[in-house]
Design a protein around this motif. Sequence first.
Motif, mmCIF file in Angstrom:
data_model
loop_
_atom_site.group_PDB
_atom_site.id
_atom_site.type_symbol
_atom_site.label_atom_id
_atom_site.label_comp_id
_atom_site.label_asym_id
_atom_site.label_seq_id
_atom_site.Cartn_x
_atom_site.Cartn_y
_atom_site.Cartn_z
ATOM 1 N N ALA A 78 0.832 -1.203 0.000
ATOM 2 C CA ALA A 78 0.000 0.000 0.000
ATOM 3 C C ALA A 78 0.867 1.255 0.000
ATOM 4 C CB ALA A 78 -0.933 -0.007 1.211
ATOM 5 N N VAL A 79 1.950 1.234 0.747
ATOM 6 C CA VAL A 79 2.879 2.375 0.752
ATOM 7 C C VAL A 79 3.476 2.567 -0.641
ATOM 8 C CG1 VAL A 79 5.111 3.196 1.641
ATOM 9 C CG2 VAL A 79 3.400 2.255 3.208
ATOM 10 N N GLY A 80 3.851 1.479 -1.286
ATOM 11 C CA GLY A 80 4.397 1.567 -2.639
ATOM 12 C C GLY A 80 3.390 2.124 -3.628
ATOM 13 N N VAL A 81 2.153 1.694 -3.523
ATOM 14 C CA VAL A 81 1.103 2.208 -4.411
ATOM 15 C C VAL A 81 0.898 3.696 -4.167
ATOM 16 C CG1 VAL A 81 -1.385 2.116 -4.883
ATOM 17 C CG2 VAL A 81 -0.068 0.009 -4.731
ATOM 18 N N ARG A 82 0.876 4.088 -2.893
ATOM 19 C CA ARG A 82 0.695 5.507 -2.565
ATOM 20 C C ARG A 82 1.826 6.340 -3.168
ATOM 21 N NH1 ARG A 82 0.981 5.430 2.796
ATOM 22 N NH2 ARG A 82 -1.061 4.487 2.913
ATOM 23 N N ARG A 83 3.059 5.864 -3.066
ATOM 24 C CA ARG A 83 4.204 6.598 -3.646
ATOM 25 C C ARG A 83 4.063 6.708 -5.162
ATOM 26 N NH1 ARG A 83 8.620 3.436 -0.259
ATOM 27 N NH2 ARG A 83 8.501 4.622 1.658
ATOM 28 N N ASN A 84 3.670 5.612 -5.799
ATOM 29 C CA ASN A 84 3.495 5.640 -7.254
ATOM 30 C C ASN A 84 2.396 6.614 -7.667
ATOM 31 O OD1 ASN A 84 5.523 3.797 -7.697
ATOM 32 N ND2 ASN A 84 4.160 2.034 -7.772
ATOM 33 N N LEU A 85 1.308 6.653 -6.916
ATOM 34 C CA LEU A 85 0.227 7.594 -7.233
ATOM 35 C C LEU A 85 0.691 9.038 -7.055
ATOM 36 C CD1 LEU A 85 -2.851 5.776 -5.651
ATOM 37 C CD2 LEU A 85 -2.363 6.112 -8.084
ATOM 38 N N GLN A 86 1.479 9.285 -6.017
ATOM 39 C CA GLN A 86 2.009 10.637 -5.822
ATOM 40 C C GLN A 86 2.928 11.029 -6.972
ATOM 41 O OE1 GLN A 86 3.787 10.189 -1.957
ATOM 42 N NE2 GLN A 86 1.912 10.782 -0.873
ATOM 43 N N LEU A 87 3.745 10.093 -7.431
ATOM 44 C CA LEU A 87 4.625 10.362 -8.563
ATOM 45 C C LEU A 87 3.808 10.641 -9.820
ATOM 46 C CD1 LEU A 87 7.428 10.495 -9.839
ATOM 47 C CD2 LEU A 87 7.327 8.018 -10.132
ATOM 48 N N LEU A 88 2.780 9.860 -10.067
ATOM 49 C CA LEU A 88 1.923 10.092 -11.230
ATOM 50 C C LEU A 88 1.251 11.453 -11.159
ATOM 51 C CD1 LEU A 88 0.273 6.604 -11.747
ATOM 52 C CD2 LEU A 88 1.878 7.756 -13.274
ATOM 53 N N ASP A 89 0.818 11.848 -9.965
ATOM 54 C CA ASP A 89 0.221 13.177 -9.802
ATOM 55 C C ASP A 89 1.226 14.266 -10.169
ATOM 56 O OD1 ASP A 89 -2.243 12.250 -9.027
ATOM 57 O OD2 ASP A 89 -1.889 12.535 -6.872
ATOM 58 N N ARG A 90 2.466 14.111 -9.699
ATOM 59 C CA ARG A 90 3.487 15.111 -10.018
ATOM 60 C C ARG A 90 3.778 15.149 -11.512
ATOM 61 N NH1 ARG A 90 7.840 13.241 -6.347
ATOM 62 N NH2 ARG A 90 6.445 12.503 -4.748
ATOM 63 N N LEU A 91 3.843 13.976 -12.124
ATOM 64 C CA LEU A 91 4.105 13.933 -13.564
ATOM 65 C C LEU A 91 2.966 14.552 -14.360
ATOM 66 C CD1 LEU A 91 5.681 10.385 -13.935
ATOM 67 C CD2 LEU A 91 6.837 12.595 -14.130
ATOM 68 N N SER A 92 1.745 14.334 -13.946
ATOM 69 C CA SER A 92 0.625 14.931 -14.670
ATOM 70 C C SER A 92 0.605 16.443 -14.492
ATOM 71 C CB SER A 92 -0.703 14.305 -14.246
ATOM 72 O OG SER A 92 -1.013 14.658 -12.925
ATOM 73 N N GLU A 93 1.033 16.920 -13.321
ATOM 74 C CA GLU A 93 1.130 18.371 -13.112
ATOM 75 C C GLU A 93 2.174 18.973 -14.038
ATOM 76 O OE1 GLU A 93 2.003 19.098 -9.023
ATOM 77 O OE2 GLU A 93 0.124 18.207 -8.323
ATOM 78 N N ILE A 94 3.290 18.304 -14.196
ATOM 79 C CA ILE A 94 4.347 18.801 -15.078
ATOM 80 C C ILE A 94 3.843 18.843 -16.515
ATOM 81 C CG2 ILE A 94 6.590 18.235 -16.096
ATOM 82 C CD1 ILE A 94 7.400 17.170 -13.324
ATOM 83 N N GLY A 95 3.089 17.837 -16.925
ATOM 84 C CA GLY A 95 2.583 17.779 -18.290
ATOM 85 C C GLY A 95 1.552 18.843 -18.610
ATOM 86 N N THR A 96 0.843 19.330 -17.612
ATOM 87 C CA THR A 96 -0.197 20.334 -17.864
ATOM 88 C C THR A 96 0.237 21.745 -17.482
ATOM 89 O OG1 THR A 96 -1.159 19.941 -15.673
ATOM 90 C CG2 THR A 96 -2.044 18.653 -17.508
#
Length: 109
Positions: A78-96
């Motif tokens: 669950a911790v790993g999934v949470r970290r991956n979701l946070q990374l995806l959020d950051r990447l989507s922010e960079i893309g937009t």
Amino acid sequence: MAENWAVRWREALDELELTVETAERLLTGEADAVDTLAQMPTWTPPDIPAPLPVELAGRARELFARQQDVIGRTAAAAVGVRRNLQLLDRLSEIGTRRTDRPLYVDTVA
């Protein structure tokens, strides 16, 4: 009557073992999570008016240890999934996000 209780305890431990095995398979990726979880019944503690027979105590302790291992591995996943979701959020922010400066340095050019 005591033999009936022993049989009921064996059945209860069998059910518990199936849920532990299913959780272990889910954590290793051997089972499809969506299908498996949809088919998995909710385990409920047995209502047996007798203590666990001594001859089943070893099996019960082993199942308890396996449960604890699954709980720890589930928490880590669950911790790993949470970290991956946070990374995806950051990447989507960079893309937009619009920026006037480059996001990387092209060392080849």
